[in-house]
Motif scaffolding. Structure first.
Motif, PDB file in Angstrom:
ATOM      1  N   ASP A  50       0.813  -1.161   0.146  1.00  0.00           N
ATOM      2  CA  ASP A  50      -0.039   0.043  -0.009  1.00  0.00           C
ATOM      3  C   ASP A  50       0.910   1.146   0.032  1.00  0.00           C
ATOM      4  OD1 ASP A  50      -2.270  -1.943  -0.006  1.00  0.00           O
ATOM      5  OD2 ASP A  50      -2.633  -1.271   2.174  1.00  0.00           O
ATOM      6  N   LYS A  51       1.888   1.233   0.741  1.00  0.00           N
ATOM      7  CA  LYS A  51       2.929   2.348   0.761  1.00  0.00           C
ATOM      8  C   LYS A  51       3.570   2.667  -0.234  1.00  0.00           C
ATOM      9  CE  LYS A  51       3.625   2.805   5.729  1.00  0.00           C
ATOM     10  NZ  LYS A  51       3.266   4.342   5.847  1.00  0.00           N
ATOM     11  N   LYS A  54       1.200   4.003  -2.984  1.00  0.00           N
ATOM     12  CA  LYS A  54       0.824   5.561  -2.935  1.00  0.00           C
ATOM     13  C   LYS A  54       1.977   6.249  -2.972  1.00  0.00           C
ATOM     14  CE  LYS A  54      -3.203   4.049   0.272  1.00  0.00           C
ATOM     15  NZ  LYS A  54      -3.462   4.159   1.705  1.00  0.00           N
ATOM     16  N   ASP A  56       4.675   6.526  -1.120  1.00  0.00           N
ATOM     17  CA  ASP A  56       4.707   7.267   0.232  1.00  0.00           C
ATOM     18  C   ASP A  56       6.319   8.019   0.209  1.00  0.00           C
ATOM     19  OD1 ASP A  56       5.818   7.759   3.046  1.00  0.00           O
ATOM     20  OD2 ASP A  56       4.071   6.498   3.541  1.00  0.00           O
TER      21      ASP A  56
END
Length: 217
Positions: A50-51, A54, A56
């Protein structure tokens, strides 16, 4: 030499399910997790994905340095609907801290615990764990080769079937996985069990094959 073919399994994988991407070296590592340890492991992998998805910035700035990855989550995030026994998650955190995670590639071999610690913050009702920096490059090296598998599917399987499914997924393009019986026993952490090949095949290979076929049929 064991030759396993699972064309049927991958033909029935639903694209709508949550897909996880995992480096081959981690898939091929020597470990065997219990049901709740596997839930935590998959949650960590999904959190990393997920990171990355996204983008990050802070996360990507430190992932290849000697920085341990800390993750917080609600115990309910790892429980099935209706489950209330949170003690199982706590126990899994204890077991993961003491369980060896063995990785070997062309450059090195190392043995490390999957997490440095696990704790529960009672007031916030949040659990916290920390993944060793030694594992992070392998969890993140997706460009060098990765495995795709389905989160929902993994959690429906028993322990041996989970690991075999993850190994099969790495060879989804050819649908054939070739491995020596002794090597497979080692990857599953079963060096001290099922000395007889017929016993190993019956209780691990054949049993997992039946479960996987039943699930996908």
């Amino acid at each position: 030499m064991i030759v396993l073919s699972y064309c049927l399994i991958f033909a029935f994988m639903e694209e709508s399910k949550t897909a996880l991407y995992q480096p081959n070296v981690i898939t091929q590592a020597r470990y065997l997790f219990s049901e709740y340890e596997m839930r935590i492991f998959l949650y960590v992998v999904k959190s990393i994905q997920d990171k990355l998805n996204k983008n990050d910035i802070e996360f990507n700035r430190t992932i290849f340095g000697e920085v341990d990855y800390k993750l917080r989550f609600r115990l309910a995030d790892l429980m099935h609907e209706g489950e209330k026994n949170h003690e199982r998650i706590k126990k899994a955190l204890v077991e993961l801290r003491s369980k060896s995670f063995e990785v070997e590639d062309q450059k090195q071999w190392f043995n490390v615990g999957f997490i440095n610690y696990g704790r529960y913050l009672k007031q916030e009702k949040i659990a916290e764990l920390q993944v060793s920096f030694l594992l992070m490059p392998y969890m993140l090296s997706l460009a060098k080769g990765f495995t795709t598998y389905q989160l929902e599917t993994i959690l429906l399987l028993n322990t041996y079937s989970q690991r075999l499914y993850m190994l099969f997924s790495q060879f989804r393009d050819t649908s054939i996985y070739r491995v020596k019986a002794s090597e497979l026993r080692n990857k599953l952490g079963l060096d001290d069990r099922y000395d007889s090949y017929s016993d190993f095949k019956k209780r691990v290979i054949t049993a997992s094959e039946k479960e996987l076929k039943k699930l996908f049929n």
